[in-house]
Design an enzyme around this catalytic site. Structure first.
Site, PDB file in Angstrom:
ATOM      1  N   ASN A 174     -12.794  -0.293  -3.120  1.00  0.00           N
ATOM      2  CA  ASN A 174     -12.003  -0.394  -4.349  1.00  0.00           C
ATOM      3  C   ASN A 174     -11.168  -1.675  -4.341  1.00  0.00           C
ATOM      4  OD1 ASN A 174     -11.215   0.670  -6.870  1.00  0.00           O
ATOM      5  ND2 ASN A 174      -9.274   1.365  -6.018  1.00  0.00           N
ATOM      6  N   SER A 178       2.355  10.363  -1.137  1.00  0.00           N
ATOM      7  CA  SER A 178       2.616  10.278  -2.570  1.00  0.00           C
ATOM      8  C   SER A 178       3.542  11.407  -3.001  1.00  0.00           C
ATOM      9  CB  SER A 178       1.271  10.405  -3.291  1.00  0.00           C
ATOM     10  OG  SER A 178       1.484  10.673  -4.647  1.00  0.00           O
ATOM     11  N   TYR A 234      -6.608  15.591  -4.510  1.00  0.00           N
ATOM     12  CA  TYR A 234      -6.005  14.345  -3.996  1.00  0.00           C
ATOM     13  C   TYR A 234      -4.678  14.645  -3.291  1.00  0.00           C
ATOM     14  CZ  TYR A 234      -3.211  10.065  -4.052  1.00  0.00           C
ATOM     15  OH  TYR A 234      -2.378   9.035  -3.697  1.00  0.00           O
ATOM     16  N   LYS A 239      -3.414  14.433   0.777  1.00  0.00           N
ATOM     17  CA  LYS A 239      -2.241  13.671   1.232  1.00  0.00           C
ATOM     18  C   LYS A 239      -1.351  14.553   2.107  1.00  0.00           C
ATOM     19  CE  LYS A 239      -2.963   9.655  -0.223  1.00  0.00           C
ATOM     20  NZ  LYS A 239      -2.960   8.516   0.658  1.00  0.00           N
ATOM     21  N   ILE A 296      -1.633  -1.935  -3.263  1.00  0.00           N
ATOM     22  CA  ILE A 296      -0.382  -1.872  -2.514  1.00  0.00           C
ATOM     23  C   ILE A 296      -0.528  -2.613  -1.187  1.00  0.00           C
ATOM     24  CG2 ILE A 296       1.268  -0.297  -1.410  1.00  0.00           C
ATOM     25  CD1 ILE A 296       0.448   1.761  -3.640  1.00  0.00           C
ATOM     26  N   ASP A 320       0.174  17.204 -16.644  1.00  0.00           N
ATOM     27  CA  ASP A 320       1.371  16.354 -16.554  1.00  0.00           C
ATOM     28  C   ASP A 320       2.644  17.190 -16.515  1.00  0.00           C
ATOM     29  OD1 ASP A 320       0.207  13.906 -16.398  1.00  0.00           O
ATOM     30  OD2 ASP A 320       0.492  13.361 -18.508  1.00  0.00           O
ATOM     31  N   LYS A 374      -7.790   7.583  -4.384  1.00  0.00           N
ATOM     32  CA  LYS A 374      -6.480   7.916  -4.983  1.00  0.00           C
ATOM     33  C   LYS A 374      -6.514   8.383  -6.436  1.00  0.00           C
ATOM     34  CE  LYS A 374      -5.610   3.369  -6.788  1.00  0.00           C
ATOM     35  NZ  LYS A 374      -4.638   2.384  -7.187  1.00  0.00           N
ATOM     36  N   ASP A 377     -10.703  -2.751   5.937  1.00  0.00           N
ATOM     37  CA  ASP A 377     -10.943  -2.207   4.590  1.00  0.00           C
ATOM     38  C   ASP A 377     -12.449  -2.240   4.336  1.00  0.00           C
ATOM     39  OD1 ASP A 377     -11.021  -2.033   1.605  1.00  0.00           O
ATOM     40  OD2 ASP A 377      -8.858  -2.326   1.753  1.00  0.00           O
TER      41      ASP A 377
HETATM   42  P1  NAD Z   1      -6.325   0.867  -3.671  1.00  0.00           P
HETATM   43  O1  NAD Z   1      -7.550   1.612  -4.031  1.00  0.00           O
HETATM   44  O2  NAD Z   1      -6.051  -0.421  -4.377  1.00  0.00           O
HETATM   45  O3  NAD Z   1      -6.280   0.606  -2.105  1.00  0.00           O
HETATM   46  C1  NAD Z   1      -6.913   1.454  -1.172  1.00  0.00           C
HETATM   47  C2  NAD Z   1      -7.770   0.584  -0.284  1.00  0.00           C
HETATM   48  O4  NAD Z   1      -8.452   1.412   0.654  1.00  0.00           O
HETATM   49  C3  NAD Z   1      -8.846  -0.197  -1.061  1.00  0.00           C
HETATM   50  O5  NAD Z   1      -8.783  -1.555  -0.698  1.00  0.00           O
HETATM   51  C4  NAD Z   1     -10.157   0.445  -0.622  1.00  0.00           C
HETATM   52  O6  NAD Z   1     -11.231  -0.468  -0.612  1.00  0.00           O
HETATM   53  C5  NAD Z   1      -9.790   0.944   0.763  1.00  0.00           C
HETATM   54  N1  NAD Z   1     -10.609   2.079   1.217  1.00  0.00           N
HETATM   55  C6  NAD Z   1     -10.968   3.190   0.518  1.00  0.00           C
HETATM   56  N2  NAD Z   1     -11.726   3.986   1.273  1.00  0.00           N
HETATM   57  C7  NAD Z   1     -11.847   3.378   2.488  1.00  0.00           C
HETATM   58  C8  NAD Z   1     -12.511   3.712   3.691  1.00  0.00           C
HETATM   59  N3  NAD Z   1     -13.242   4.849   3.787  1.00  0.00           N
HETATM   60  N4  NAD Z   1     -12.436   2.863   4.738  1.00  0.00           N
HETATM   61  C9  NAD Z   1     -11.715   1.713   4.637  1.00  0.00           C
HETATM   62  N5  NAD Z   1     -11.079   1.331   3.525  1.00  0.00           N
HETATM   63  C10 NAD Z   1     -11.136   2.161   2.461  1.00  0.00           C
HETATM   64  O7  NAD Z   1      -5.083   1.860  -3.862  1.00  0.00           O
HETATM   65  P2  NAD Z   1      -3.525   1.591  -3.760  1.00  0.00           P
HETATM   66  O8  NAD Z   1      -2.932   1.904  -5.077  1.00  0.00           O
HETATM   67  O9  NAD Z   1      -3.255   0.294  -3.135  1.00  0.00           O
HETATM   68  O10 NAD Z   1      -3.121   2.774  -2.780  1.00  0.00           O
HETATM   69  C11 NAD Z   1      -2.952   2.583  -1.395  1.00  0.00           C
HETATM   70  C12 NAD Z   1      -2.515   3.903  -0.767  1.00  0.00           C
HETATM   71  O11 NAD Z   1      -1.316   4.344  -1.382  1.00  0.00           O
HETATM   72  C13 NAD Z   1      -3.528   5.033  -0.950  1.00  0.00           C
HETATM   73  O12 NAD Z   1      -3.550   5.787   0.244  1.00  0.00           O
HETATM   74  C14 NAD Z   1      -2.945   5.846  -2.069  1.00  0.00           C
HETATM   75  O13 NAD Z   1      -3.316   7.196  -1.993  1.00  0.00           O
HETATM   76  C15 NAD Z   1      -1.453   5.682  -1.822  1.00  0.00           C
HETATM   77  N6  NAD Z   1      -0.649   5.881  -3.039  1.00  0.00           N
HETATM   78  C16 NAD Z   1      -0.921   5.134  -4.150  1.00  0.00           C
HETATM   79  C17 NAD Z   1      -0.176   5.347  -5.310  1.00  0.00           C
HETATM   80  C18 NAD Z   1      -0.454   4.559  -6.567  1.00  0.00           C
HETATM   81  O14 NAD Z   1      -0.021   4.963  -7.647  1.00  0.00           O
HETATM   82  N7  NAD Z   1      -1.142   3.416  -6.513  1.00  0.00           N
HETATM   83  C19 NAD Z   1       0.828   6.304  -5.329  1.00  0.00           C
HETATM   84  C20 NAD Z   1       1.091   7.036  -4.170  1.00  0.00           C
HETATM   85  C21 NAD Z   1       0.323   6.808  -3.027  1.00  0.00           C
HETATM   86  N1  UDP Z   2       0.508   8.065 -19.901  1.00  0.00           N
HETATM   87  C1  UDP Z   2       0.325   7.848 -21.250  1.00  0.00           C
HETATM   88  N2  UDP Z   2      -0.782   7.142 -21.643  1.00  0.00           N
HETATM   89  C2  UDP Z   2      -1.686   6.628 -20.769  1.00  0.00           C
HETATM   90  C3  UDP Z   2      -1.482   6.829 -19.373  1.00  0.00           C
HETATM   91  C4  UDP Z   2      -0.360   7.578 -18.982  1.00  0.00           C
HETATM   92  O1  UDP Z   2       1.120   8.306 -22.060  1.00  0.00           O
HETATM   93  O2  UDP Z   2      -2.673   5.997 -21.185  1.00  0.00           O
HETATM   94  C5  UDP Z   2       1.687   8.815 -19.438  1.00  0.00           C
HETATM   95  C6  UDP Z   2       1.357  10.051 -18.614  1.00  0.00           C
HETATM   96  O3  UDP Z   2       1.113  11.152 -19.440  1.00  0.00           O
HETATM   97  C7  UDP Z   2       2.617  10.187 -17.756  1.00  0.00           C
HETATM   98  C8  UDP Z   2       3.102   8.745 -17.575  1.00  0.00           C
HETATM   99  O4  UDP Z   2       2.469   7.988 -18.602  1.00  0.00           O
HETATM  100  O5  UDP Z   2       3.609  10.906 -18.454  1.00  0.00           O
HETATM  101  C9  UDP Z   2       2.720   8.155 -16.219  1.00  0.00           C
HETATM  102  O6  UDP Z   2       1.326   8.361 -16.017  1.00  0.00           O
HETATM  103  P1  UDP Z   2       0.549   7.750 -14.784  1.00  0.00           P
HETATM  104  O7  UDP Z   2      -0.858   8.251 -14.856  1.00  0.00           O
HETATM  105  O8  UDP Z   2       0.779   6.278 -14.739  1.00  0.00           O
HETATM  106  O9  UDP Z   2       1.322   8.349 -13.528  1.00  0.00           O
HETATM  107  P2  UDP Z   2       1.483   9.876 -13.007  1.00  0.00           P
HETATM  108  O10 UDP Z   2       1.127  10.802 -14.091  1.00  0.00           O
HETATM  109  O11 UDP Z   2       0.581   9.953 -11.851  1.00  0.00           O
HETATM  110  O12 UDP Z   2       2.918  10.000 -12.645  1.00  0.00           O
END
Ligand code: NAD
Ligand code: UDP
Length: 341
Positions: free
Chosen positions: A36, A125, A149, A153, A13, A299, A85, A32
């Site tokens: 990850n 989140s 997790y 948050k 993101i 779920d 995450k 960063d």
């Molecule tokens: P990501 O893992 O791709 O990005 C997170 C970044 O943080 C990575 O680049 C990682 O190297 C860095 N990082 C981790 N620990 C660190 C530390 N101790 N110091 C400095 N950097 C560090 O994940 P993302 O999907 O891009 O998520 C970004 C943010 O959004 C996270 O806080 C995550 O919890 C939140 N979020 C993500 C989702 C999703 O589905 N991807 C949903 C809701 C919230």
């Molecule tokens: N899901 C699935 N097969 C997979 C991964 C996810 O059917 O291999 C389903 C999961 O059960 C959920 C939806 O897809 O109903 C979204 O899952 P994801 O893990 O992407 O997001 P979250 O559960 O965190 O909303």
């Protein structure tokens, strides 16, 4: 020029947020630890924009590194994306999640206090919500995260809200993301999961490239029209634009000192697993093997955002639909089957 610090800006993101900030005329420093992610994402962002993000490798738990960064750069606001995450991993290693997410955030906020940086946007989140009685879910839905997790948050939200409430001149915002997917339309940056992909989009993407044999659809006996679970998928570029608008808002006279509004970022439209699978097949132009598997523990049936507040407060609305999410995700995956490696 206003300079923004993006912690975690090399991640999925973060890289899209950094791109949108640069395209909107902000300067950006990425901090960063690359636990990850890879520097390649930042190099690619630089190629896709006129601006160049500065990159500092470091850990949000390292107060001295943050002091050095805030001394070297005149930062106006922080977008705090860095953290761990993975829900399953947080159950197996809660100590790591409390350390990186909670202690790391506290270390960051303390550094902001020491250096007079008063604006923060936090990546939260929809997992912070508990059982919802109203669907789509407004921000007033009671919280009640069920895994470490989600708990981290919610704790970070509370810490930032409390610090903002007393810090002179502080203004913050909490963004609760629903299910971010897709990639920049160039196909140059995108999600690059290390190891086994738990989430639906990255998993289907790997089935589409032949890296995995078959998509397991977790449960087709949910009380939904086609029996599969419904989620609010949001295009990562829509999400990124939401961050720029959040920063614009905090720097405008619309924002109120000492307040930390909570804003959902989702489309308001849910899609079932079967609908996502069909949309992927349409985007790819071929069949993607799938089979029905048992429900996945933990779920819920449906998760969907009420995004009215984002529209009202930020003027934000999602633009991209499920077809575009699949098309862009597929372009990234096809061009980069091994991610950045
Ligand atoms: P990501 O893992 O791709 O990005 C997170 C970044 O943080 C990575 O680049 C990682 O190297 C860095 N990082 C981790 N620990 C660190 C530390 N101790 N110091 C400095 N950097 C560090 O994940 P993302 O999907 O891009 O998520 C970004 C943010 O959004 C996270 O806080 C995550 O919890 C939140 N979020 C993500 C989702 C999703 O589905 N991807 C949903 C809701 C919230
Ligand atoms: N899901 C699935 N097969 C997979 C991964 C996810 O059917 O291999 C389903 C999961 O059960 C959920 C939806 O897809 O109903 C979204 O899952 P994801 O893990 O992407 O997001 P979250 O559960 O965190 O909303």
């Amino acid at each position: 020029m206003v300079k923004i610090l993006a912690t975690g800006g090399a991640g999925f993101i973060g890289s899209h947020v950094v791109l949108e900030l640069l395209n909107s005329g902000y300067e950006v420093v990425v901090f960063d630890n690359l636990s990850n992610s890879s520097r390649a994402s930042i190099e690619r962002v630089a190629r896709l924009t006129n601006g160049t993000p500065e990159f500092v490798e470091g850990d949000i738990r390292d107060a001295a590194a943050l002091d050095a960064l805030f001394k070297a750069h005149d930062i106006t606001a922080v977008i705090h994306l860095a953290g761990l995450k993975a829900v399953g991993e947080s159950v197996a290693h809660p100590e790591q999640y409390y350390d990186v997410n909670v202690a790391g955030s506290t270390t960051l906020f303390n550094a902001m206090l020491r250096h007079g940086v008063k604006h923060g946007v936090f990546s939260s989140s929809a997992t912070v919500y508990g059982e919802a009685e109203v669907m789509p879910m407004p921000e007033t839905t009671p919280t009640g995260p069920v895994n470490p997790y989600g708990k981290t948050k919610l704790m970070i939200e509370q810490i930032l809200t409390d610090i903002t409430s007393i810090g002179p001149g502080w203004r913050s915002m909490i963004l609760r993301y629903f299910n971010p997917v897709g990639a920049h339309k160039s196909g140059q940056i995108g999600e690059d999961p290390l190891g086994f992909p738990d989430n639906l989009f990255p998993f289907i993407a790997q089935v589409a490239t032949g890296r995995r044999a078959v998509l397991n659809i977790f449960g087709d006996d949910y009380p939904t029209p086609d029996g599969t679970a419904i989620r609010d998928y949001i295009h990562v570029m829509d999400l990124a634009r939401g961050h720029v608008l959040a920063i614009d808002y905090l720097l405008s006279d619309k924002a109120v000192d000492n307040e930390t509004p909570v804003v959902n970022l989702g489309t308001g439209k849910g899609s079932s697993v079967k609908e996502v699978h069909a949309a992927w097949e349409a985007a790819c132009g071929f069949d993607i093997p799938a089979q029905i598997a048992p429900r996945r523990a933990g779920d819920v049936t449906i998760y969907c955002a009420d995004a009215a507040k984002a529209k009202e407060m930020l003027g934000w609305e999602a633009e991209f639909d499920l077809a575009k999410m699949c098309e862009d995700h597929w372009r990234w995956q096809k061009g980069n089957p091994e991610g950045y490696r």
